[in-house]
Design an enzyme around this catalytic site. Structure first.
Site, PDB file in Angstrom:
ATOM      1  N   SER A 142       0.864  -1.177   0.000  1.00 29.94           N
ATOM      2  CA  SER A 142       0.000   0.000   0.000  1.00 29.94           C
ATOM      3  C   SER A 142       0.895   1.220   0.000  1.00 29.94           C
ATOM      4  O   SER A 142       2.060   1.151   0.406  1.00 29.94           O
ATOM      5  CB  SER A 142      -0.881  -0.007   1.255  1.00 29.94           C
ATOM      6  OG  SER A 142      -1.492   1.244   1.470  1.00 29.94           O
ATOM      7  N   TYR A 155      -1.751   0.243  10.604  1.00 32.18           N
ATOM      8  CA  TYR A 155      -1.768  -0.296   9.244  1.00 32.18           C
ATOM      9  C   TYR A 155      -0.482   0.055   8.512  1.00 32.18           C
ATOM     10  O   TYR A 155       0.122  -0.790   7.841  1.00 32.18           O
ATOM     11  CB  TYR A 155      -2.978   0.261   8.500  1.00 32.18           C
ATOM     12  CG  TYR A 155      -3.131  -0.239   7.087  1.00 32.18           C
ATOM     13  CD1 TYR A 155      -3.253  -1.596   6.812  1.00 32.18           C
ATOM     14  CD2 TYR A 155      -3.175   0.656   6.014  1.00 32.18           C
ATOM     15  CE1 TYR A 155      -3.412  -2.055   5.515  1.00 32.18           C
ATOM     16  CE2 TYR A 155      -3.335   0.208   4.715  1.00 32.18           C
ATOM     17  CZ  TYR A 155      -3.452  -1.145   4.464  1.00 32.18           C
ATOM     18  OH  TYR A 155      -3.603  -1.594   3.172  1.00 32.18           O
TER      19      TYR A 155
END
Length: 257
Positions: A142, A155
């Site tokens: 990501s 995250y």
């Protein structure tokens, strides 16, 4: 599992294939001629997708798997047979709390799924990928793995670790017939990612994409993964970052409100 011996088609394993980017990637790899092995915890979802692909004339097999269960991953690897491509897609985000009040249990779960899950599957399938003579490991990270944002530390920490895993593996196996590709998407709107992150709160999930005319879709990311995998064997796409045009960074997004 006998699918690996059914024909000369190249085999691609996709983790987290029950929805979103994983399901879209399985569809596109199947369309590109790969025999796809779909793994995820939700047996009904991957079996339905395998049936859809088979009905369309593709080769597909569903194999229920929790990537955080090392013993289960080892069993899967021992029964798989040939493997040419591994797409490490299983993962996800939980919560958006600041560091001061973040839930350690959520941080642990994200690390176990995104990082250790990728480690388990990659370690267990690496011998088969190497034996293929032309293997590819894809790690779906990501943009959170390259820059953080407020409320995203848990995250981002997991995705940073996953990025380092891919980068280090590439160094360690240079000279072997296996490529390591990292694909790092920005804002992608799928049916479950933000909803899962916010514990099913649709209002919070919808707010993530509010005013963004065209966030990325699962199909956009799947097409990128398939393109990278389809490059000639001597070409390695080390890192490919993709964002919607409306997103300049993790903290700079154009919204038409």
């Amino acid at each position: 599992m006998t699918l690996a011996q059914d024909s000369a088609a190249r085999t691609a394993v996709v983790t987290g294939a029950s929805s979103g980017i994983g399901a879209a990637t399985a569809r596109q790899l199947a369309a590109a001629g790969f025999r796809v092995v779909l793994t995820a915890r939700r047996k009904d979802r991957i079996e339905a997708l395998a049936a859809e692909l088979t009905a369309a004339g593709h080769q597909a097999l569903a194999y229920p798997l929790d990537v955080t269960d090392r013993a289960a991953v080892e069993t899967f690897a021992s029964t798989l047979g040939a493997c040419h491509v591994l797409v490490n897609n299983a993962g996800g985000a939980l919560g958006a709390d600041p560091v001061a009040s973040g839930d350690p249990a959520q941080w642990l779960r994200m690390y176990e799924t995104n990082v250790l899950g990728t480690l388990h599957v990659t370690q267990c399938l690496l011998p088969a990928l190497t034996a293929s003579g032309d293997g590819t490991v894809v790690v779906l990270t990501s943009t959170a793995g390259h820059a953080t944002y407020e409320g995203g530390a848990g995250y981002a920490a997991a995705k940073h670790a996953e990025h380092v895993l891919a980068e280090t593996l590439r160094l360690e196996i240079v000279g072997q017939p296996v490529r390591v590709i990292e694909v790092a998407p920005g804002m992608v709107k799928t049916e479950e990612f933000s909803l899962t992150r916010f514990g099913g709160d649709e209002a919070k999930a919808d707010k993530v994409y509010a005013g963004v005319a065209e966030p990325l879709t699962a199909e956009d990311v799947a097409e990128t993964i398939t393109w990278a995998v389809a490059r000639p064997s001597h070409v390695n796409i080390d890192l490919l970052v993709l964002r919607p045009r409306a997103q300049a960074s993790n903290t700079k997004v154009h919204r038409e409100l």
